[in-house]
Design an enzyme around this catalytic site. Structure first.
Site, short mmCIF file in Angstrom:
data_model
loop_
_atom_site.label_atom_id
_atom_site.label_comp_id
_atom_site.label_asym_id
_atom_site.label_seq_id
_atom_site.Cartn_x
_atom_site.Cartn_y
_atom_site.Cartn_z
N GLY A 3 24.71 9.93 17.55
CA GLY A 3 25.51 11.03 18.16
C GLY A 3 26.80 11.43 17.29
O GLY A 3 27.77 12.08 17.81
N GLY A 6 28.61 14.87 17.44
CA GLY A 6 29.06 15.39 18.62
C GLY A 6 30.51 15.62 18.68
O GLY A 6 31.24 15.27 17.71
N GLN A 7 31.23 15.75 19.76
CA GLN A 7 32.64 16.23 20.12
C GLN A 7 33.26 14.85 19.59
O GLN A 7 34.38 15.05 18.84
CB GLN A 7 33.02 16.72 21.32
CG GLN A 7 34.31 17.00 21.60
CD GLN A 7 34.62 17.11 23.11
OE1 GLN A 7 33.97 16.52 23.84
NE2 GLN A 7 35.80 17.68 23.32
N ASN A 48 16.98 10.62 15.53
CA ASN A 48 16.78 10.90 16.95
C ASN A 48 16.40 9.45 17.73
O ASN A 48 15.78 8.71 17.35
CB ASN A 48 15.35 11.62 17.25
CG ASN A 48 14.77 11.83 18.56
OD1 ASN A 48 15.50 11.54 19.35
ND2 ASN A 48 13.84 12.74 18.44
N TYR A 138 23.04 12.89 35.07
CA TYR A 138 23.97 12.42 33.91
C TYR A 138 24.62 11.27 34.41
O TYR A 138 24.74 10.13 33.84
CB TYR A 138 24.99 13.47 33.61
CG TYR A 138 26.03 12.77 32.73
CD1 TYR A 138 25.90 12.38 31.42
CD2 TYR A 138 27.51 12.86 32.93
CE1 TYR A 138 26.90 12.36 30.62
CE2 TYR A 138 28.52 12.47 32.23
CZ TYR A 138 28.25 12.08 30.91
OH TYR A 138 29.02 11.75 29.96
N LYS A 142 24.55 7.01 33.35
CA LYS A 142 25.64 6.46 32.95
C LYS A 142 25.91 4.97 33.73
O LYS A 142 26.12 4.08 33.27
CB LYS A 142 26.99 7.23 33.34
CG LYS A 142 27.03 8.38 32.14
CD LYS A 142 27.24 7.64 30.89
CE LYS A 142 26.81 8.70 29.59
NZ LYS A 142 26.85 8.37 28.48
N1 LIG Z 1 33.27 14.53 26.13
C1 LIG Z 1 33.61 14.27 27.22
O1 LIG Z 1 34.24 14.99 27.69
C2 LIG Z 1 33.04 12.70 27.72
C3 LIG Z 1 33.77 12.24 28.78
C4 LIG Z 1 33.00 11.03 29.10
C5 LIG Z 1 32.04 10.21 28.56
N2 LIG Z 1 31.42 10.87 27.36
C6 LIG Z 1 30.63 10.22 26.56
O2 LIG Z 1 30.89 10.08 25.39
C7 LIG Z 1 29.62 10.09 24.49
C8 LIG Z 1 29.78 10.81 23.22
O3 LIG Z 1 29.90 12.58 24.07
P1 LIG Z 1 30.35 13.65 23.22
O4 LIG Z 1 31.41 14.18 24.04
O5 LIG Z 1 30.58 13.44 21.88
O6 LIG Z 1 28.89 14.39 23.40
P2 LIG Z 1 28.33 15.61 22.68
O7 LIG Z 1 27.24 16.20 23.55
O8 LIG Z 1 29.38 16.46 22.04
O9 LIG Z 1 27.49 14.76 21.43
C9 LIG Z 1 26.57 14.10 21.72
C10 LIG Z 1 25.48 13.92 20.70
O10 LIG Z 1 24.35 13.34 20.85
C11 LIG Z 1 23.36 14.10 20.40
N3 LIG Z 1 22.15 13.95 20.89
C12 LIG Z 1 21.52 14.58 21.75
N4 LIG Z 1 19.92 14.14 21.82
C13 LIG Z 1 19.95 13.29 20.82
C14 LIG Z 1 18.75 12.54 20.29
N5 LIG Z 1 17.73 12.75 21.02
N6 LIG Z 1 18.92 11.93 19.39
C15 LIG Z 1 20.21 11.64 18.98
N7 LIG Z 1 21.34 12.27 18.97
C16 LIG Z 1 21.17 13.02 19.93
C17 LIG Z 1 23.79 15.76 20.21
O11 LIG Z 1 23.57 16.31 19.14
C18 LIG Z 1 25.39 15.41 20.22
O12 LIG Z 1 25.76 15.59 18.79
C19 LIG Z 1 28.54 10.30 25.21
O13 LIG Z 1 28.12 9.04 25.83
C20 LIG Z 1 29.17 10.87 26.67
O14 LIG Z 1 28.42 10.57 28.00
C21 LIG Z 1 31.99 12.08 26.96
#
Ligand SMILES: NC(=O)c1ccc[n+]([C@@H]2O[C@H](COP(=O)([O-])OP(=O)(O)OC[C@H]3O[C@@H](n4cnc5c(N)ncnc54)[C@H](O)[C@@H]3O)[C@@H](O)[C@H]2O)c1
Length: 311
Positions: A3, A6-7, A48, A138, A142
């Site tokens: 990931g 991602g953010q 993936n 979701y 978790k």
């Molecule tokens: N951003 C928040 O506010 C927040 C809050 C609490 C927990 N989290 C947790 O932090 C972690 C990271 O979250 P984030 O905010 O960066 O989310 P995000 O959605 O920005 O990034 C998640 C990434 O997972 C990737 N992804 C999706 N399907 C996939 C697959 N099949 N194989 C590989 N990668 C895949 C997406 O391309 C994305 O880049 C997650 O576990 C999320 O649950 C985030």
């Protein structure tokens, strides 16, 4: 890191490369087209997480010792597509845990969420060991993440570590479809001089954390001495504010910022989440202490986003 584009991944990769060196961190993203800036910053591979063989190959070829597992489908997207959410969040975690176990890696660090809580939980100062009755797919994934990780720890000695994060606010990438996205969107709108329509009520209070503190929490927990850890899953709290408080805070730097509130389906998700967490175990066991509060975060976000907009 799964990931990785991602953010959180985007900024965590950068911080880990600063700490351990550019080539020591393999960014594995679910895209064949990362930005040029991302690609130039160090090794990148497509991954993936549904494909266990692919995870194992990347681990072996790169002599990986630690996995930061950040691949996930977030809450709002997860409610739109619960099947995908289950497949990525549960299937992905199971595959990663199996590879970590089979290849005897040192550690796996991942993120759970306030979405793991749900009905029947007091909304303030929720402790680590609380009832977990989420009402979203979701949230269900978790809770399973936390339980499956703890099972692998007990059964196989896998060094599973997890932070339960509040809503994460960051300036580098747009969030990936979560319920707290309105906070990041509000900052972006303000920096661009645009009006914002917020998808939760003005009085909706949720716990939030700024990205530098999020990155710090994940790295500090990963580096903590194992013998000091009394939990495998830790609440981390930073600040709590309402959507209206956030708009007010933004107006201190952008006085013309205007915002209206039109709650949609995400209001029900927000209403099922706690307003604040008790993170005393994280503070005691591995010295967790956030740096940013609301006003410091707003100042930093507005400055960074205005620079971006000006480019
Ligand atoms: N951003 C928040 O506010 C927040 C809050 C609490 C927990 N989290 C947790 O932090 C972690 C990271 O979250 P984030 O905010 O960066 O989310 P995000 O959605 O920005 O990034 C998640 C990434 O997972 C990737 N992804 C999706 N399907 C996939 C697959 N099949 N194989 C590989 N990668 C895949 C997406 O391309 C994305 O880049 C997650 O576990 C999320 O649950 C985030």
């Amino acid at each position: 890191m799964t990931g990785a584009v991602g953010q959180i991944g985007t900024e965590l990769v950068q911080a880990l490369r600063e700490k351990y060196g550019r080539d020591s961190v393999i960014a594995a993203g679910h895209t064949t087209k990362p930005t040029k800036e991302f690609r130039d910053s160090g090794p990148f591979v497509y991954l993936n997480v549904a494909d266990r063989e692919q995870i194992a190959r990347i681990v072996v070829e790169n002599q990986i010792d630690t996995v930061y597992h950040m691949a996930s489908i977030l809450s709002a997207v997860g409610e739109m597509n619960p099947q995908l959410c289950y497949e990525v969040n549960m299937g992905g975690l199971y595959n990663v845990l199996e590879v970590v176990r089979q290849h005897k890696l040192e550690r796996i660090i991942t993120a759970s969420s306030i979405a793991a809580f749900g009905a029947g939980v007091p909304r303030d100062n929720v402790p680590d060991d609380s009832v977990l009755l989420p009402s979203t797919m979701y949230g269900v994934t978790k809770v399973c993440t936390e339980l499956l990780g703890q099972y692998y720890f007990r059964k196989y000695g896998v060094d599973f570590r997890c932070v339960r994060l509040p809503g994460v606010i960051g300036s580098e990438t747009m969030p990936g479809g979560g319920t707290t996205d309105y906070s990041v969107e509000m900052y972006y709108a303000a920096a661009q001089g645009k009006h914002y329509t917020c998808f939760v009520r003005e009085d909706t209070v949720l716990p939030m954390i700024y990205m530098p503190d999020t990155v710090k929490a994940l790295i500090d927990l990963a580096c903590a001495q194992n013998s000091r850890l009394t939990h495998r899953v830790y609440n981390v709290h930073s600040m709590s504010f309402s959507a209206g408080d956030l708009a007010q805070s933004i107006r201190k730097g952008v006085p013309d910022f205007s915002c209206e509130y039109k709650p949609d389906y995400r209001q029900a998700i927000a209403d099922s989440w706690p307003r604040s967490l008790d993170d005393s175990s994280a503070r005691q066991d591995w010295g967790w202490k956030p740096v940013f509060g609301l006003s410091e975060m707003t100042e930093d976000m507005i400055e960074k986003l205005q620079q971006k907009v000006a480019k």
